[in-house]
Design a protein around this motif. Structure first.
Motif, PDB file in Angstrom:
ATOM      1  N   ILE A   6      27.203  33.766  40.124  1.00  0.00           N
ATOM      2  CA  ILE A   6      28.304  33.860  39.166  1.00  0.00           C
ATOM      3  C   ILE A   6      29.429  32.952  39.637  1.00  0.00           C
ATOM      4  O   ILE A   6      29.659  32.811  40.835  1.00  0.00           O
ATOM      5  CB  ILE A   6      28.778  35.328  38.999  1.00  0.00           C
ATOM      6  N   ALA A   7      30.099  32.329  38.679  1.00  0.00           N
ATOM      7  CA  ALA A   7      31.211  31.445  39.022  1.00  0.00           C
ATOM      8  C   ALA A   7      32.221  31.443  37.899  1.00  0.00           C
ATOM      9  O   ALA A   7      31.897  31.716  36.743  1.00  0.00           O
ATOM     10  CB  ALA A   7      30.710  30.022  39.277  1.00  0.00           C
ATOM     11  N   ALA A   8      33.437  31.100  38.267  1.00  0.00           N
ATOM     12  CA  ALA A   8      34.516  30.979  37.287  1.00  0.00           C
ATOM     13  C   ALA A   8      35.554  30.016  37.813  1.00  0.00           C
ATOM     14  O   ALA A   8      35.648  29.776  39.023  1.00  0.00           O
ATOM     15  CB  ALA A   8      35.156  32.339  37.036  1.00  0.00           C
ATOM     16  N   ASN A   9      36.336  29.492  36.887  1.00  0.00           N
ATOM     17  CA  ASN A   9      37.534  28.758  37.270  1.00  0.00           C
ATOM     18  C   ASN A   9      38.696  29.743  37.213  1.00  0.00           C
ATOM     19  O   ASN A   9      38.482  30.952  37.029  1.00  0.00           O
ATOM     20  CB  ASN A   9      37.733  27.531  36.370  1.00  0.00           C
ATOM     21  N   LYS A  10      39.931  29.248  37.327  1.00  0.00           N
ATOM     22  CA  LYS A  10      41.062  30.180  37.365  1.00  0.00           C
ATOM     23  C   LYS A  10      41.232  30.956  36.063  1.00  0.00           C
ATOM     24  O   LYS A  10      41.680  32.089  36.079  1.00  0.00           O
ATOM     25  CB  LYS A  10      42.355  29.469  37.757  1.00  0.00           C
ATOM     26  N   LYS A  11      40.854  30.364  34.921  1.00  0.00           N
ATOM     27  CA  LYS A  11      40.977  31.057  33.630  1.00  0.00           C
ATOM     28  C   LYS A  11      39.955  32.191  33.490  1.00  0.00           C
ATOM     29  O   LYS A  11      40.134  33.087  32.686  1.00  0.00           O
ATOM     30  CB  LYS A  11      40.809  30.081  32.463  1.00  0.00           C
ATOM     31  N   GLY A  12      38.872  32.140  34.255  1.00  0.00           N
ATOM     32  CA  GLY A  12      37.842  33.163  34.169  1.00  0.00           C
ATOM     33  C   GLY A  12      37.768  34.088  35.366  1.00  0.00           C
ATOM     34  O   GLY A  12      36.933  34.984  35.413  1.00  0.00           O
ATOM     35  N   LYS A  13      38.649  33.874  36.335  1.00  0.00           N
ATOM     36  CA  LYS A  13      38.568  34.603  37.611  1.00  0.00           C
ATOM     37  C   LYS A  13      38.654  36.124  37.461  1.00  0.00           C
ATOM     38  O   LYS A  13      37.854  36.855  38.032  1.00  0.00           O
ATOM     39  CB  LYS A  13      39.655  34.111  38.558  1.00  0.00           C
ATOM     40  N   VAL A  14      39.603  36.606  36.690  1.00  0.00           N
ATOM     41  CA  VAL A  14      39.787  38.055  36.543  1.00  0.00           C
ATOM     42  C   VAL A  14      38.547  38.678  35.898  1.00  0.00           C
ATOM     43  O   VAL A  14      38.018  39.683  36.383  1.00  0.00           O
ATOM     44  CB  VAL A  14      41.071  38.378  35.745  1.00  0.00           C
TER      45      VAL A  14
END
Length: 140
Positions: A6-14
């Motif tokens: 799983i991965a996210a950038n700052k917009k998807g972190k939460v």
């Protein structure tokens, strides 16, 4: 035990943290491959799938479109953005999708968790669908 990268950038972190915890509670081994850059985060998931260090992958940004486009530019990778219950199951069952993308601005936390679980629990049906998968894998 199934491994899910799983991965996210700052917009998807939460949202990523919520989805990760939700799937971990259901005994999935979670591998966090996040980066502040969506291209790098997505490529981390693509590499985990290609190298078979993960069974399935999930990438989360604001809308789920950029990681979808990045993923599908890689030979042998099948990715789908998911926004509803039906597609979160069927994309794996009929398309052998290895990676899904979620949008933090589109899917509320409980719904995104359910979409991720649907994908995690779904298996590829094979059979008549394999013709399409073979055609897809000849591309890019």
């Amino acid at each position: 035990m199934m491994k899910i990268a799983i991965a996210a950038n700052k917009k998807g972190k939460v949202l990523k943290e919520k989805v990760k915890a939700f799937l971990a509670e259901r005994h999935y081994e979670m591998m966090d491959q996040s980066s502040s850059d969506i291209f790098e985060a997505t490529m981390n998931i693509v590499e985990a799938i290609k190298n078979k260090t993960a069974d399935k992958g999930i990438v989360i940004d604001e809308y789920g479109v950029a990681p979808f486009m990045i993923s599908t530019k890689n030979h042998g990778i099948i990715c789908a953005p998911v926004y509803d219950d039906y597609t979160s199951k069927m994309t794996r069952m009929h398309n052998a999708t290895q990676i899904i993308t979620l949008g933090s601005a589109i899917s509320a936390e409980p719904f995104a968790c359910q979409l991720a679980l649907n994908f995690a629990e779904s298996e590829y049906d094979g059979g008549r669908h394999q013709v399409r998968i073979d055609m897809l894998n000849k591309m890019v």
